[in-house]
Design an enzyme around this catalytic site. Structure first.
Site, mmCIF file in Angstrom:
data_model
loop_
_atom_site.group_PDB
_atom_site.id
_atom_site.type_symbol
_atom_site.label_atom_id
_atom_site.label_comp_id
_atom_site.label_asym_id
_atom_site.label_seq_id
_atom_site.Cartn_x
_atom_site.Cartn_y
_atom_site.Cartn_z
ATOM 1 N N TYR A 244 39.822 44.189 32.586
ATOM 2 C CA TYR A 244 40.182 44.069 33.944
ATOM 3 C C TYR A 244 41.972 43.483 33.839
ATOM 4 O O TYR A 244 42.604 42.984 34.434
ATOM 5 C CB TYR A 244 39.759 43.635 34.970
ATOM 6 C CG TYR A 244 39.538 43.274 36.411
ATOM 7 C CD1 TYR A 244 39.956 44.247 37.300
ATOM 8 C CD2 TYR A 244 40.677 41.781 36.653
ATOM 9 C CE1 TYR A 244 40.149 43.833 39.073
ATOM 10 C CE2 TYR A 244 40.582 41.181 37.727
ATOM 11 C CZ TYR A 244 40.540 42.546 38.993
ATOM 12 O OH TYR A 244 40.860 42.947 40.357
ATOM 13 N N LYS B 122 46.183 43.664 34.667
ATOM 14 C CA LYS B 122 46.030 42.902 35.484
ATOM 15 C C LYS B 122 47.546 42.029 35.471
ATOM 16 O O LYS B 122 48.540 41.793 35.692
ATOM 17 C CB LYS B 122 45.480 41.501 36.286
ATOM 18 C CG LYS B 122 44.672 41.990 37.491
ATOM 19 C CD LYS B 122 45.370 43.070 38.645
ATOM 20 C CE LYS B 122 43.751 43.581 39.568
ATOM 21 N NZ LYS B 122 44.482 44.542 40.739
ATOM 22 N N ASP C 126 44.155 58.918 46.811
ATOM 23 C CA ASP C 126 44.220 58.109 45.245
ATOM 24 C C ASP C 126 45.194 58.492 44.754
ATOM 25 O O ASP C 126 45.473 59.253 44.065
ATOM 26 C CB ASP C 126 42.655 59.902 45.136
ATOM 27 C CG ASP C 126 42.269 59.096 43.176
ATOM 28 O OD1 ASP C 126 42.859 58.404 42.739
ATOM 29 O OD2 ASP C 126 41.169 59.378 42.985
ATOM 30 N N SER D 139 45.296 39.165 40.259
ATOM 31 C CA SER D 139 44.615 38.087 40.413
ATOM 32 C C SER D 139 44.532 37.176 39.723
ATOM 33 O O SER D 139 45.974 36.765 38.854
ATOM 34 C CB SER D 139 43.451 39.510 39.641
ATOM 35 O OG SER D 139 41.986 37.997 39.254
#
Length: 293
Positions: free
Chosen positions: A151, A155, A58, A138
């Site tokens: 999100y 990125k 993790d 992304s």
């Protein structure tokens, strides 16, 4: 008879499923010894195979990262580290206004700070092996569409860190590459659609008026992407190319949608790009709210 060379090590985080699992398998097939970071023992059992050594990892837990660094440092065969593939990530599609600030912090812990921590821990080994860092960003790291603010924020930040790191460690012989997938048919897409649907039921009446149709449209568009997106194996092949190319590019896209969106982002003014993005999303709005969008 010339003995076969000792395989180099590649570390892949977020390898429990999707792009990470496909990448681990592709790199093992190409002869690397893959240290595949997974979250659970059952994921490790499913992934374990020739050339793949699963590790519980993790990236938000410092003790897991220390254990990974110790495993690399103490490799019994003294293998060089060819690449670190920072792939772990959490998908979120939520309007900026309604995403709780503590959730913003948690998202950045996974999608940005965890990658930085793993990279810091493994850079000495990467420098010794003249390896490379492959950061999985992304298309959202180039264009932030509606509900992608949290999100895409992680990125965009990962892309900036990648650019700085590339310029900092190039003299040490370490290359940094960013991979920007578009729609990829993985469990992540399904989780993103489920999260968006759950969010729609928690909006206040005022927020529902502002964002209800948008959230439903994003959920429908995401569900559609599970049909036309590229398979995880396609992304894995691009990542493997970034790992193995003698002179890798600084950025690779995955899928036609990612290539098209990043191209439009370079050539179109912001307002025109806004119109193109809105037009692409409009067919997914509930019929009663299309006229407003």
């Amino acid at each position: 008879m010339i003995p076969s060379p000792i395989p180099e090590i590649v570390i892949v985080t977020g390898a429990s499923s999707g792009i990470g699992a496909a990448t681990a398998r592709e790199l093992a097939r190409r002869g690397f010894h893959v240290l595949a970071g997974v979250r659970r023992d059952r994921d490790a059992d499913a992934l374990r195979g020739p050339g793949i050594e699963p590790l519980i990892l993790d990236i938000t837990h410092p003790e897991h990262i220390r254990a990974l660094a110790a495993r690399v440092q103490g490799d019994p065969q003294g293998r060089a580290v060819r690449a670190l593939v920072n792939n772990a990530g959490v998908p979120v599609n939520v309007p900026v206004e309604v995403f709780p600030i503590d959730e913003w912090r948690r998202l950045f812990e996974v999608n940005l700070f965890g990658h930085v921590a793993v990279t810091q821990a493994l850079l000495p080994a990467l420098v010794r092996g003249k390896g490379r860092v492959i950061n999985i960003s992304s298309v959202g790291g180039r264009v932030a569409m509606a509900t992608y603010g949290p999100y895409a924020g992680t990125k965009f930040a990962l892309e900036a860190v990648s650019d700085a790191l590339r310029r900092e460690i190039a003299p040490s012989g370490v290359q940094v590459v960013v991979v920007e997938p578009g729609a990829v048919r993985t469990e992540m897409l399904g989780r993103a659609a489920t999260t968006a649907q759950q969010l729609a039921s928690t909006l206040t009446p005022e927020q529902g008026q502002r964002y209800g149709g948008l959230v439903q449209a994003i959920a429908a568009q995401t569900a559609s992407a599970t049909e036309w997106g590229v398979p995880a194996e396609t992304a894995a092949q691009v990542i493997a190319r970034a790992v193995t190319a003698r002179k890798p590019r600084t950025r690779y896209t995955v899928g036609r949608d990612a290539a098209l969106v990043t191209f439009m982002a370079r050539i179109l003014p912001d307002r025109m790009l806004d119109c193109v993005v809105a037009a692409t999303l409009r067919p997914y709005f509930p019929k009663q709210s299309r006229s407003a969008h």
